[in-house]
Design a protein around this motif. Structure first.
Motif, PDB file in Angstrom:
ATOM      1  N   LYS A 208      25.033  30.466  51.462  1.00 16.18           N
ATOM      2  CA  LYS A 208      25.272  29.670  52.672  1.00 16.18           C
ATOM      3  C   LYS A 208      23.970  29.399  53.422  1.00 16.18           C
ATOM      4  CE  LYS A 208      29.204  30.078  54.985  1.00 16.18           C
ATOM      5  NZ  LYS A 208      30.211  30.656  55.898  1.00 16.18           N
TER       6      LYS A 208
ATOM      7  N   VAL B 165      22.456  26.487  51.886  1.00 17.30           N
ATOM      8  CA  VAL B 165      23.124  25.238  52.290  1.00 17.30           C
ATOM      9  C   VAL B 165      22.738  24.877  53.725  1.00 17.30           C
ATOM     10  CG1 VAL B 165      25.387  24.243  52.832  1.00 17.30           C
ATOM     11  CG2 VAL B 165      25.016  25.366  50.645  1.00 17.30           C
TER      12      VAL B 165
ATOM     13  N   ILE C 196      31.284  24.425  59.650  1.00 21.60           N
ATOM     14  CA  ILE C 196      29.962  25.066  59.602  1.00 21.60           C
ATOM     15  C   ILE C 196      30.103  26.581  59.756  1.00 21.60           C
ATOM     16  CG2 ILE C 196      27.719  25.265  60.790  1.00 21.60           C
ATOM     17  CD1 ILE C 196      27.868  22.555  59.631  1.00 21.60           C
TER      18      ILE C 196
ATOM     19  N   GLY D  69      26.661  40.265  61.628  1.00 20.09           N
ATOM     20  CA  GLY D  69      26.706  38.863  61.210  1.00 20.09           C
ATOM     21  C   GLY D  69      27.951  38.123  61.650  1.00 20.09           C
TER      22      GLY D  69
ATOM     23  N   PHE E  38      24.917  44.711  47.695  1.00 25.50           N
ATOM     24  CA  PHE E  38      25.976  44.233  46.794  1.00 25.50           C
ATOM     25  C   PHE E  38      26.433  42.865  47.280  1.00 25.50           C
ATOM     26  CE2 PHE E  38      26.141  48.825  46.874  1.00 25.50           C
ATOM     27  CZ  PHE E  38      26.331  49.185  45.537  1.00 25.50           C
TER      28      PHE E  38
ATOM     29  N   PRO F 106      22.048  36.205  55.471  1.00 26.04           N
ATOM     30  CA  PRO F 106      20.946  36.601  56.349  1.00 26.04           C
ATOM     31  C   PRO F 106      21.174  37.915  57.086  1.00 26.04           C
ATOM     32  CG  PRO F 106      21.991  34.523  57.066  1.00 26.04           C
ATOM     33  CD  PRO F 106      22.520  34.836  55.724  1.00 26.04           C
TER      34      PRO F 106
ATOM     35  N   GLY G 192      22.937  40.566  56.120  1.00 26.06           N
ATOM     36  CA  GLY G 192      22.779  41.693  55.196  1.00 26.06           C
ATOM     37  C   GLY G 192      21.338  41.864  54.752  1.00 26.06           C
TER      38      GLY G 192
ATOM     39  N   LEU H 137      31.050  29.389  48.920  1.00 24.48           N
ATOM     40  CA  LEU H 137      29.700  29.952  48.931  1.00 24.48           C
ATOM     41  C   LEU H 137      29.735  31.480  49.006  1.00 24.48           C
ATOM     42  CD1 LEU H 137      28.006  27.426  51.391  1.00 24.48           C
ATOM     43  CD2 LEU H 137      27.990  27.390  48.896  1.00 24.48           C
ATOM     44  N   GLY H 138      30.930  32.048  48.991  1.00 27.28           N
ATOM     45  CA  GLY H 138      31.027  33.513  48.937  1.00 27.28           C
ATOM     46  C   GLY H 138      31.723  34.121  50.133  1.00 27.28           C
TER      47      GLY H 138
ATOM     48  N   LEU I 100      17.603  23.812  58.383  1.00 27.88           N
ATOM     49  CA  LEU I 100      17.583  25.226  58.750  1.00 27.88           C
ATOM     50  C   LEU I 100      17.133  25.431  60.206  1.00 27.88           C
ATOM     51  CD1 LEU I 100      18.339  27.883  57.323  1.00 27.88           C
ATOM     52  CD2 LEU I 100      15.919  28.414  57.249  1.00 27.88           C
TER      53      LEU I 100
ATOM     54  N   TRP J  60      37.772  40.010  53.044  1.00 33.55           N
ATOM     55  CA  TRP J  60      37.585  41.380  53.544  1.00 33.55           C
ATOM     56  C   TRP J  60      38.522  41.694  54.709  1.00 33.55           C
ATOM     57  CZ3 TRP J  60      36.552  41.303  58.646  1.00 33.55           C
ATOM     58  CH2 TRP J  60      35.961  40.149  59.159  1.00 33.55           C
TER      59      TRP J  60
ATOM     60  N   ARG K 192      32.294  42.587  43.946  1.00 34.40           N
ATOM     61  CA  ARG K 192      33.174  42.268  45.074  1.00 34.40           C
ATOM     62  C   ARG K 192      33.702  43.558  45.677  1.00 34.40           C
ATOM     63  NH1 ARG K 192      36.108  38.313  47.392  1.00 34.40           N
ATOM     64  NH2 ARG K 192      38.173  38.796  48.169  1.00 34.40           N
TER      65      ARG K 192
ATOM     66  N   MET L 201      28.800  37.231  44.787  1.00 30.49           N
ATOM     67  CA  MET L 201      28.331  36.010  44.128  1.00 30.49           C
ATOM     68  C   MET L 201      27.221  36.348  43.124  1.00 30.49           C
ATOM     69  SD  MET L 201      30.231  33.781  45.519  1.00 30.49           S
ATOM     70  CE  MET L 201      29.553  32.138  45.294  1.00 30.49           C
TER      71      MET L 201
ATOM     72  N   ASP M 292      34.484  34.327  51.989  1.00 30.81           N
ATOM     73  CA  ASP M 292      35.855  33.819  51.920  1.00 30.81           C
ATOM     74  C   ASP M 292      36.800  34.540  52.872  1.00 30.81           C
ATOM     75  OD1 ASP M 292      36.104  36.284  50.742  1.00 30.81           O
ATOM     76  OD2 ASP M 292      36.367  35.522  48.709  1.00 30.81           O
TER      77      ASP M 292
HETATM   78  C1  LIG Z   1      26.626  23.471  55.983  1.00 30.02           C
HETATM   79  C2  LIG Z   1      26.143  24.576  56.880  1.00 30.02           C
HETATM   80  C3  LIG Z   1      25.007  24.410  57.659  1.00 30.02           C
HETATM   81  C4  LIG Z   1      24.571  25.416  58.516  1.00 30.02           C
HETATM   82  N1  LIG Z   1      23.445  25.228  59.253  1.00 30.02           N
HETATM   83  C5  LIG Z   1      23.053  26.182  60.122  1.00 30.02           C
HETATM   84  C6  LIG Z   1      21.878  26.018  60.893  1.00 30.02           C
HETATM   85  O1  LIG Z   1      21.104  25.053  60.703  1.00 30.02           O
HETATM   86  N2  LIG Z   1      21.570  26.970  61.831  1.00 30.02           N
HETATM   87  C7  LIG Z   1      22.374  28.074  62.018  1.00 30.02           C
HETATM   88  O2  LIG Z   1      22.080  28.875  62.903  1.00 30.02           O
HETATM   89  N3  LIG Z   1      23.434  28.290  61.237  1.00 30.02           N
HETATM   90  C8  LIG Z   1      23.799  27.375  60.309  1.00 30.02           C
HETATM   91  N4  LIG Z   1      24.900  27.591  59.525  1.00 30.02           N
HETATM   92  C9  LIG Z   1      25.642  28.868  59.680  1.00 30.02           C
HETATM   93  C10 LIG Z   1      24.939  30.038  58.981  1.00 30.02           C
HETATM   94  O3  LIG Z   1      24.571  29.660  57.666  1.00 30.02           O
HETATM   95  C11 LIG Z   1      25.877  31.250  58.951  1.00 30.02           C
HETATM   96  O4  LIG Z   1      26.261  31.552  60.277  1.00 30.02           O
HETATM   97  C12 LIG Z   1      25.199  32.456  58.320  1.00 30.02           C
HETATM   98  O5  LIG Z   1      24.872  32.209  56.966  1.00 30.02           O
HETATM   99  C13 LIG Z   1      26.100  33.683  58.372  1.00 30.02           C
HETATM  100  O6  LIG Z   1      25.351  34.772  57.898  1.00 30.02           O
HETATM  101  P1  LIG Z   1      26.027  36.132  57.430  1.00 30.02           P
HETATM  102  O7  LIG Z   1      24.949  36.913  56.766  1.00 30.02           O
HETATM  103  O8  LIG Z   1      26.799  36.722  58.521  1.00 30.02           O
HETATM  104  O9  LIG Z   1      27.105  35.688  56.317  1.00 30.02           O
HETATM  105  P2  LIG Z   1      26.964  34.782  55.014  1.00 30.02           P
HETATM  106  O10 LIG Z   1      25.718  34.019  54.999  1.00 30.02           O
HETATM  107  O11 LIG Z   1      28.251  34.042  54.945  1.00 30.02           O
HETATM  108  O12 LIG Z   1      26.878  35.865  53.843  1.00 30.02           O
HETATM  109  C14 LIG Z   1      27.955  36.730  53.570  1.00 30.02           C
HETATM  110  C15 LIG Z   1      27.800  37.259  52.159  1.00 30.02           C
HETATM  111  O13 LIG Z   1      28.832  38.219  51.929  1.00 30.02           O
HETATM  112  C16 LIG Z   1      29.310  38.050  50.598  1.00 30.02           C
HETATM  113  N5  LIG Z   1      30.679  38.603  50.542  1.00 30.02           N
HETATM  114  C17 LIG Z   1      31.761  38.206  51.241  1.00 30.02           C
HETATM  115  N6  LIG Z   1      32.825  38.982  50.913  1.00 30.02           N
HETATM  116  C18 LIG Z   1      32.382  39.873  50.004  1.00 30.02           C
HETATM  117  C19 LIG Z   1      32.991  40.963  49.300  1.00 30.02           C
HETATM  118  N7  LIG Z   1      34.286  41.305  49.487  1.00 30.02           N
HETATM  119  N8  LIG Z   1      32.236  41.684  48.460  1.00 30.02           N
HETATM  120  C20 LIG Z   1      30.909  41.384  48.249  1.00 30.02           C
HETATM  121  N9  LIG Z   1      30.294  40.381  48.888  1.00 30.02           N
HETATM  122  C21 LIG Z   1      31.018  39.633  49.751  1.00 30.02           C
HETATM  123  C22 LIG Z   1      29.255  36.570  50.360  1.00 30.02           C
HETATM  124  O14 LIG Z   1      29.220  36.251  48.990  1.00 30.02           O
HETATM  125  C23 LIG Z   1      27.976  36.170  51.095  1.00 30.02           C
HETATM  126  O15 LIG Z   1      26.853  36.171  50.232  1.00 30.02           O
HETATM  127  C24 LIG Z   1      25.318  26.626  58.621  1.00 30.02           C
HETATM  128  C25 LIG Z   1      26.452  26.806  57.822  1.00 30.02           C
HETATM  129  C26 LIG Z   1      26.866  25.802  56.951  1.00 30.02           C
HETATM  130  C27 LIG Z   1      28.091  26.022  56.098  1.00 30.02           C
END
Ligand SMILES: Cc1cc2nc3c(=O)[nH]c(=O)nc-3n(C[C@H](O)[C@H](O)[C@H](O)COP(=O)(O)OP(=O)(O)OC[C@H]3O[C@@H](n4cnc5c(N)ncnc54)[C@H](O)[C@@H]3O)c2cc1C
Length: 391
Positions: A39, A42, A331, A358, A30, A11, A13, A169-170, A48, A175, A131, A33, A172
């Motif tokens: 995520k 999920v 989570i 994020g 980029f 979300p 990005g 889920l990606g 959500l 970074w 990656r 996954m 990891d």
């Molecule tokens: C089971 C579960 C339920 C949840 N429910 C809620 C909820 O109801 N409400 C809420 O507010 N939050 C919830 N969350 C938390 C929320 O989903 C996360 O906080 C949010 O997705 C984080 O967003 P982000 O964009 O920062 O990172 P992410 O969604 O983790 O996305 C990061 C992306 O970066 C990519 N990436 C990582 N490293 C690299 C690399 N080296 N090169 C290229 N790509 C890379 C990954 O593949 C991934 O697609 C939940 C989480 C889980 C696990």
């Protein structure tokens, strides 16, 4: 003019990419996954929980030590803006009795579909299975792909790589070795280990303790807790998880107090027990009105030698937590890139033109919509930072 690179299709990005593309920038996303926003999808399984409807000051307090660092981004893109964005994608929201805000569909997939279609319409491209592995000597981004190494020269970069929970889920956390100033990852909003007896485990794992109140270190949270094979998890547990995690790391274990009948005070509960002629199990179920799993917890305490009178035990059942569930099932994660590494526009002080958003930033918050809100708000803030820097 070359493109802006957004790395990470979660979300944070995706909203950064949308903000940049809306402003007329060419954007390439980029992700390592094969599918974006795994995520986020999920998170949709739990309905959500997008954000929360409480007043902003109370909202911000949930970020604890990181509240002031997040304030500018959340004030600039507050819960109302996130709700309007969601509705703008055709997904109406509703506010639950707890004040939490969800899409009516109670899942992420229709929202994500509409979102990806909007991004495509804006000309944003998504490069999957890329990656990010750092920069080359000339400052170009480097990626490992199934076809080999590729590099990309970007006008500016938004890193939105996520935290370190649910790594399959990606996100990891790999970074972390590519950047300086990263606080170690720790699980957040996670379950805990409890040494259940074999009987209790076999009988009750997977069952919810509904409408309980959990207390630790003077904080009480009402809600649900789930008995797992090796412990306990669920909303009420997650809400206390930061303090419990820190106590376990300090003291080796933590004593959680479980009120199995928070709606009754101890005197009212005591008045229900006639005692005579009833088995303990019947007293607990028929007189105290406990569910089988709640009654099982009391019996578990009795078998362990706890002789506290029943009403007091039911109101404050001590549960010894002996360990923390790992990042694989948490989570979210605590730790990440420290805010001191960023300037006021989310740009890395150490590397001009690179912005960060994020969950990869060093903040944590309970469940309740605070996680996604901070991801969206910082995603927008990072994109606005890019726009200022290359205006
Ligand atoms: C089971 C579960 C339920 C949840 N429910 C809620 C909820 O109801 N409400 C809420 O507010 N939050 C919830 N969350 C938390 C929320 O989903 C996360 O906080 C949010 O997705 C984080 O967003 P982000 O964009 O920062 O990172 P992410 O969604 O983790 O996305 C990061 C992306 O970066 C990519 N990436 C990582 N490293 C690299 C690399 N080296 N090169 C290229 N790509 C890379 C990954 O593949 C991934 O697609 C939940 C989480 C889980 C696990």
């Amino acid at each position: 003019m070359s493109a802006v690179a957004v790395i990470g299709a979660g979300p944070a990005g995706l909203i950064a990419a949308e903000t940049l593309a809306q402003a007329g920038r060419e954007v390439v996303i980029f992700d390592q996954m094969a599918q974006p926003a795994r995520k986020f999808l999920v998170a949709g399984r739990g309905g959500l929980n997008l954000t929360h409807s409480q007043p902003l000051e109370r909202f911000l307090a949930h970020y604890g030590a990181a509240a002031e660092a997040l304030r500018p981004a959340i004030e600039a893109f507050p819960p109302e803006a996130l709700i309007a964005w969601c509705e703008g994608l055709g997904q109406a929201v509703f506010t639950g009795s707890s004040g939490r805000v969800f899409p009516r569909a109670m899942k992420a997939s229709p929202l994500l579909r509409a979102w990806l279609a909007r991004l495509e319409g804006l000309g944003v491209t998504l490069r999957r299975r890329h990656r990010w592995t750092g920069w080359d000597d000339a400052g170009a981004l480097r990626f490992a792909t199934p076809e080999g190494e590729v590099s990309f020269v970007a006008d500016a970069t938004v890193l939105a790589l996520g935290g370190a929970s649910w790594p399959r889920l990606g996100s990891d956390g790999g970074w972390a070795s590519l950047l300086a100033d990263v606080a170690p990852f720790q699980p957040s909003n996670m379950g805990f280990h409890v040494a259940w007896s074999p009987h209790f485990r076999e009988r009750f794992q997977g069952l919810p303790l509904k409408r309980v109140a959990l207390t630790f270190a003077g904080e009480t949270r009402r809600g649900e807790a789930m008995v797992t094979r090796d412990g306990i998890e669920g909303g009420a547990v997650y809400a206390l998880s930061g303090a419990l995690r820190d106590a376990i790391s300090r003291d080796g274990s933590a004593l959680l107090q479980v009120d199995l009948r928070p709606d009754l005070n101890q005197a009212a509960l005591a008045a229900r027990f006639s005692g005579r002629g009833m088995s303990l199990s019947n007293q607990l179920r028929k007189q105290a009105g406990l569910s089988p799993v709640a009654a099982g917890l009391v019996q578990e305490a009795r078998h362990a030698g706890d002789t506290t009178a029943l009403p007091a035990l039911i109101k404050a059942l001590p549960l010894r937590l002996t360990g923390v569930q790992g990042l694989e099932r948490a989570i979210s994660s605590a730790g990440g890139l420290r805010f001191t590494a960023l300037d006021a526009h989310c740009m890395l002080r150490a590397r001009s033109g690179v912005f960060v958003a994020g969950e990869m930033l060093d903040w944590e918050a309970p469940t309740g919509g605070y996680l996604l809100q901070a991801c969206f708000s910082t995603g927008v803030a990072a994109a606005r930072g890019v726009l200022l820097s290359i205006a």
